[in-house]
Structures are given as structure tokens and as C-alpha cells.
Design a protein around this motif. Sequence first.
Motif, PDB file in Angstrom:
ATOM      1  N   GLY A  46       0.831  -1.196   0.000  1.00 18.50           N
ATOM      2  CA  GLY A  46       0.000   0.000   0.000  1.00 18.50           C
ATOM      3  C   GLY A  46       0.862   1.242   0.000  1.00 18.50           C
ATOM      4  O   GLY A  46       2.024   1.204   0.414  1.00 18.50           O
ATOM      5  N   GLN A  47       0.294   2.330  -0.482  1.00 14.50           N
ATOM      6  CA  GLN A  47       1.053   3.571  -0.564  1.00 14.50           C
ATOM      7  C   GLN A  47       0.118   4.774  -0.534  1.00 14.50           C
ATOM      8  O   GLN A  47      -1.072   4.656  -0.753  1.00 14.50           O
ATOM      9  CB  GLN A  47       1.913   3.623  -1.829  1.00 14.50           C
ATOM     10  N   MET A  48       0.735   5.904  -0.240  1.00 16.53           N
ATOM     11  CA  MET A  48       0.032   7.172  -0.354  1.00 16.53           C
ATOM     12  C   MET A  48       0.109   7.528  -1.837  1.00 16.53           C
ATOM     13  O   MET A  48       1.193   7.521  -2.427  1.00 16.53           O
ATOM     14  CB  MET A  48       0.695   8.263   0.483  1.00 16.53           C
ATOM     15  N   THR A  49      -1.037   7.802  -2.452  1.00 10.25           N
ATOM     16  CA  THR A  49      -1.068   7.935  -3.906  1.00 10.25           C
ATOM     17  C   THR A  49      -1.205   9.359  -4.411  1.00 10.25           C
ATOM     18  O   THR A  49      -0.800   9.655  -5.540  1.00 10.25           O
ATOM     19  CB  THR A  49      -2.227   7.110  -4.493  1.00 10.25           C
ATOM     20  N   GLU A  50      -1.819  10.221  -3.623  1.00 10.75           N
ATOM     21  CA  GLU A  50      -2.094  11.580  -4.100  1.00 10.75           C
ATOM     22  C   GLU A  50      -2.168  12.521  -2.905  1.00 10.75           C
ATOM     23  O   GLU A  50      -2.629  12.146  -1.831  1.00 10.75           O
ATOM     24  CB  GLU A  50      -3.422  11.579  -4.856  1.00 10.75           C
ATOM     25  N   TRP A  51      -1.727  13.741  -3.116  1.00 11.56           N
ATOM     26  CA  TRP A  51      -1.714  14.751  -2.050  1.00 11.56           C
ATOM     27  C   TRP A  51      -2.419  16.015  -2.522  1.00 11.56           C
ATOM     28  O   TRP A  51      -2.259  16.419  -3.681  1.00 11.56           O
ATOM     29  CB  TRP A  51      -0.278  15.128  -1.708  1.00 11.56           C
ATOM     30  N   GLU A  52      -3.189  16.630  -1.635  1.00  5.24           N
ATOM     31  CA  GLU A  52      -3.771  17.954  -1.867  1.00  5.24           C
ATOM     32  C   GLU A  52      -3.464  18.785  -0.626  1.00  5.24           C
ATOM     33  O   GLU A  52      -4.008  18.529   0.446  1.00  5.24           O
ATOM     34  CB  GLU A  52      -5.281  17.876  -2.054  1.00  5.24           C
ATOM     35  N   VAL A  53      -2.594  19.754  -0.777  1.00  6.65           N
ATOM     36  CA  VAL A  53      -2.205  20.613   0.338  1.00  6.65           C
ATOM     37  C   VAL A  53      -2.734  22.009   0.064  1.00  6.65           C
ATOM     38  O   VAL A  53      -2.394  22.615  -0.956  1.00  6.65           O
ATOM     39  CB  VAL A  53      -0.669  20.648   0.520  1.00  6.65           C
ATOM     40  N   GLU A  54      -3.589  22.497   0.976  1.00  6.68           N
ATOM     41  CA  GLU A  54      -4.130  23.851   0.845  1.00  6.68           C
ATOM     42  C   GLU A  54      -3.354  24.771   1.778  1.00  6.68           C
ATOM     43  O   GLU A  54      -3.317  24.556   2.991  1.00  6.68           O
ATOM     44  CB  GLU A  54      -5.612  23.884   1.208  1.00  6.68           C
ATOM     45  N   LEU A  55      -2.746  25.788   1.183  1.00 10.81           N
ATOM     46  CA  LEU A  55      -2.013  26.773   1.971  1.00 10.81           C
ATOM     47  C   LEU A  55      -2.966  27.859   2.456  1.00 10.81           C
ATOM     48  O   LEU A  55      -4.053  28.043   1.908  1.00 10.81           O
ATOM     49  CB  LEU A  55      -0.888  27.383   1.130  1.00 10.81           C
ATOM     50  N   SER A  56      -2.561  28.573   3.483  1.00 14.95           N
ATOM     51  CA  SER A  56      -3.422  29.604   4.076  1.00 14.95           C
ATOM     52  C   SER A  56      -3.802  30.692   3.082  1.00 14.95           C
ATOM     53  O   SER A  56      -4.857  31.307   3.199  1.00 14.95           O
ATOM     54  CB  SER A  56      -2.732  30.229   5.290  1.00 14.95           C
ATOM     55  N   GLN A  57      -2.950  30.952   2.097  1.00 13.03           N
ATOM     56  CA  GLN A  57      -3.232  31.991   1.100  1.00 13.03           C
ATOM     57  C   GLN A  57      -4.182  31.512   0.008  1.00 13.03           C
ATOM     58  O   GLN A  57      -4.469  32.238  -0.931  1.00 13.03           O
ATOM     59  CB  GLN A  57      -1.923  32.472   0.432  1.00 13.03           C
ATOM     60  N   GLY A  58      -4.667  30.266   0.121  1.00 12.52           N
ATOM     61  CA  GLY A  58      -5.604  29.747  -0.865  1.00 12.52           C
ATOM     62  C   GLY A  58      -4.947  29.004  -2.011  1.00 12.52           C
ATOM     63  O   GLY A  58      -5.633  28.500  -2.898  1.00 12.52           O
ATOM     64  N   GLU A  59      -3.634  28.915  -2.019  1.00 12.64           N
ATOM     65  CA  GLU A  59      -2.934  28.164  -3.058  1.00 12.64           C
ATOM     66  C   GLU A  59      -2.948  26.679  -2.715  1.00 12.64           C
ATOM     67  O   GLU A  59      -3.081  26.293  -1.555  1.00 12.64           O
ATOM     68  CB  GLU A  59      -1.478  28.634  -3.156  1.00 12.64           C
ATOM     69  N   TYR A  60      -2.802  25.843  -3.752  1.00 14.62           N
ATOM     70  CA  TYR A  60      -2.767  24.404  -3.568  1.00 14.62           C
ATOM     71  C   TYR A  60      -1.484  23.839  -4.143  1.00 14.62           C
ATOM     72  O   TYR A  60      -1.000  24.320  -5.172  1.00 14.62           O
ATOM     73  CB  TYR A  60      -3.955  23.728  -4.270  1.00 14.62           C
ATOM     74  N   ILE A  61      -0.961  22.826  -3.485  1.00 11.61           N
ATOM     75  CA  ILE A  61       0.169  22.085  -4.046  1.00 11.61           C
ATOM     76  C   ILE A  61      -0.175  20.598  -3.984  1.00 11.61           C
ATOM     77  O   ILE A  61      -0.887  20.148  -3.088  1.00 11.61           O
ATOM     78  CB  ILE A  61       1.510  22.378  -3.330  1.00 11.61           C
ATOM     79  N   SER A  62       0.309  19.845  -4.955  1.00 13.22           N
ATOM     80  CA  SER A  62       0.004  18.416  -5.008  1.00 13.22           C
ATOM     81  C   SER A  62       1.242  17.548  -4.822  1.00 13.22           C
ATOM     82  O   SER A  62       1.137  16.334  -4.788  1.00 13.22           O
ATOM     83  CB  SER A  62      -0.675  18.067  -6.331  1.00 13.22           C
ATOM     84  N   ASP A  63       2.394  18.179  -4.688  1.00 13.03           N
ATOM     85  CA  ASP A  63       3.639  17.444  -4.489  1.00 13.03           C
ATOM     86  C   ASP A  63       4.122  17.697  -3.069  1.00 13.03           C
ATOM     87  O   ASP A  63       4.483  18.832  -2.729  1.00 13.03           O
ATOM     88  CB  ASP A  63       4.688  17.914  -5.501  1.00 13.03           C
ATOM     89  N   PRO A  64       4.131  16.672  -2.220  1.00 14.00           N
ATOM     90  CA  PRO A  64       4.546  16.886  -0.834  1.00 14.00           C
ATOM     91  C   PRO A  64       5.979  17.395  -0.711  1.00 14.00           C
ATOM     92  O   PRO A  64       6.330  18.032   0.282  1.00 14.00           O
ATOM     93  CB  PRO A  64       4.386  15.512  -0.189  1.00 14.00           C
ATOM     94  N   GLU A  65       6.786  17.158  -1.727  1.00 13.70           N
ATOM     95  CA  GLU A  65       8.169  17.656  -1.693  1.00 13.70           C
ATOM     96  C   GLU A  65       8.226  19.180  -1.764  1.00 13.70           C
ATOM     97  O   GLU A  65       9.256  19.775  -1.473  1.00 13.70           O
ATOM     98  CB  GLU A  65       8.984  17.026  -2.828  1.00 13.70           C
ATOM     99  N   LEU A  66       7.121  19.814  -2.154  1.00  7.49           N
ATOM    100  CA  LEU A  66       7.077  21.277  -2.208  1.00  7.49           C
ATOM    101  C   LEU A  66       6.688  21.899  -0.866  1.00  7.49           C
ATOM    102  O   LEU A  66       6.666  23.125  -0.736  1.00  7.49           O
ATOM    103  CB  LEU A  66       6.109  21.737  -3.298  1.00  7.49           C
ATOM    104  N   LEU A  67       6.379  21.051   0.129  1.00 11.49           N
ATOM    105  CA  LEU A  67       6.135  21.582   1.462  1.00 11.49           C
ATOM    106  C   LEU A  67       7.416  22.233   1.978  1.00 11.49           C
ATOM    107  O   LEU A  67       8.522  21.839   1.583  1.00 11.49           O
ATOM    108  CB  LEU A  67       5.718  20.452   2.420  1.00 11.49           C
ATOM    109  N   PRO A  68       7.293  23.211   2.865  1.00 14.40           N
ATOM    110  CA  PRO A  68       8.500  23.842   3.420  1.00 14.40           C
ATOM    111  C   PRO A  68       9.432  22.796   4.028  1.00 14.40           C
ATOM    112  O   PRO A  68       8.980  21.783   4.583  1.00 14.40           O
ATOM    113  CB  PRO A  68       7.946  24.785   4.483  1.00 14.40           C
ATOM    114  N   LYS A  69      10.715  23.035   3.920  1.00 16.45           N
ATOM    115  CA  LYS A  69      11.733  22.105   4.424  1.00 16.45           C
ATOM    116  C   LYS A  69      11.934  22.327   5.922  1.00 16.45           C
ATOM    117  O   LYS A  69      12.986  22.745   6.385  1.00 16.45           O
ATOM    118  CB  LYS A  69      13.050  22.283   3.668  1.00 16.45           C
ATOM    119  N   VAL A  70      10.892  22.032   6.681  1.00 16.86           N
ATOM    120  CA  VAL A  70      10.890  22.189   8.130  1.00 16.86           C
ATOM    121  C   VAL A  70      11.202  20.838   8.758  1.00 16.86           C
ATOM    122  O   VAL A  70      10.646  19.815   8.343  1.00 16.86           O
ATOM    123  CB  VAL A  70       9.499  22.676   8.612  1.00 16.86           C
ATOM    124  N   SER A  71      12.074  20.822   9.763  1.00 17.97           N
ATOM    125  CA  SER A  71      12.376  19.586  10.479  1.00 17.97           C
ATOM    126  C   SER A  71      11.322  19.333  11.552  1.00 17.97           C
ATOM    127  O   SER A  71      10.921  20.248  12.264  1.00 17.97           O
ATOM    128  CB  SER A  71      13.754  19.664  11.138  1.00 17.97           C
TER     129      SER A  71
END
Length: 142
Positions: free
Chosen positions: A43-68
Motif C-alpha cells: 500500500g502507498q500514499m497515492t495523491e496529495w492535496e495541500v491547501e495553503l493559508s493563502q488559498g494556493e494548492y500544491i500536489s507534491d509533498p516535496e514542495l512543502l517547506p523544508k521544516v524539520s
Amino acid sequence: MLIELVEDDCEIIEKNKYNVFTALRQSDVKSVMVYFDGCADAGQMTEWEVELSQGEYISDPELLPKVSVERLAHCWHQKKRVTTTALLAVALEDLCYDLLDESYSGWGNNDGSYGALMFDVEQGNVTLEYNRRTVHTTTMEV
């Protein structure tokens, strides 16, 4: 001993969830939807929908901020907890697997299942939509 490990697992998941939500808030993420699909003992995670506070969306988790993000885990052979760090995208994906395994162990076995984990960052909660696949066989004399 088994009961202690199960309770410890729940505590670890809750701490990891808290740390991921903290990082998501600091990264101005409003919500995250992670879709999963599993069958044939995988099994795997197949798709991502990330909604940013400014209303923008990203679908690639690698584009999330590089926060530890600090993560707790079991070191089974030493029977103790260990603390590690991971980037937000990795910590979030690991949390998805942990939550799925805690709720529906075996979600990727046989015909498997599919669904989504919905993270409401403002409320600090996760909703699981879970759909299990089954095969129904009927044999009768006609």
C-alpha cells in the motif's frame, strides 16, 4: 508487556501528530488531504492535496517547506524510544502510515482498501475515510 507496547504506540502517535500539526501551522498550511490505496499486501500514499493559508494548492509533498519535525519511534531491539527528525513531508507521510496501521492494520492486504486522511490544521484533527475491498463468491447448484 504487549499492553504496555500498545499504550506506548498510542502515546507515540499522539506526540508525532502534535509535532506534525505544529509544523503544518508554522508552514501556513490550512489543510492536507492524503489519498491511499493498498492491495496485494502492499500500500502507498497515492495523491496529495495541500491547501495553503493563502488559498494556493500544491500536489507534491516535496514542495512543502523544508521544516524539520521531531519524531518518536520504538527501537524494538533495545526496547526503548528513540527521537529522530525528518522533513515535514516525510513526517506527514509516516504519520499517515501510522494512523492507518493503528486504525486498520492490514489495510493493504488481499483485495485491500483505499481512502483518504484529511488533516484539518486549524482544528488539529484528522478524519479517515476508509473503503475496504472485498470479494464475494457464491457457489450453488442450479
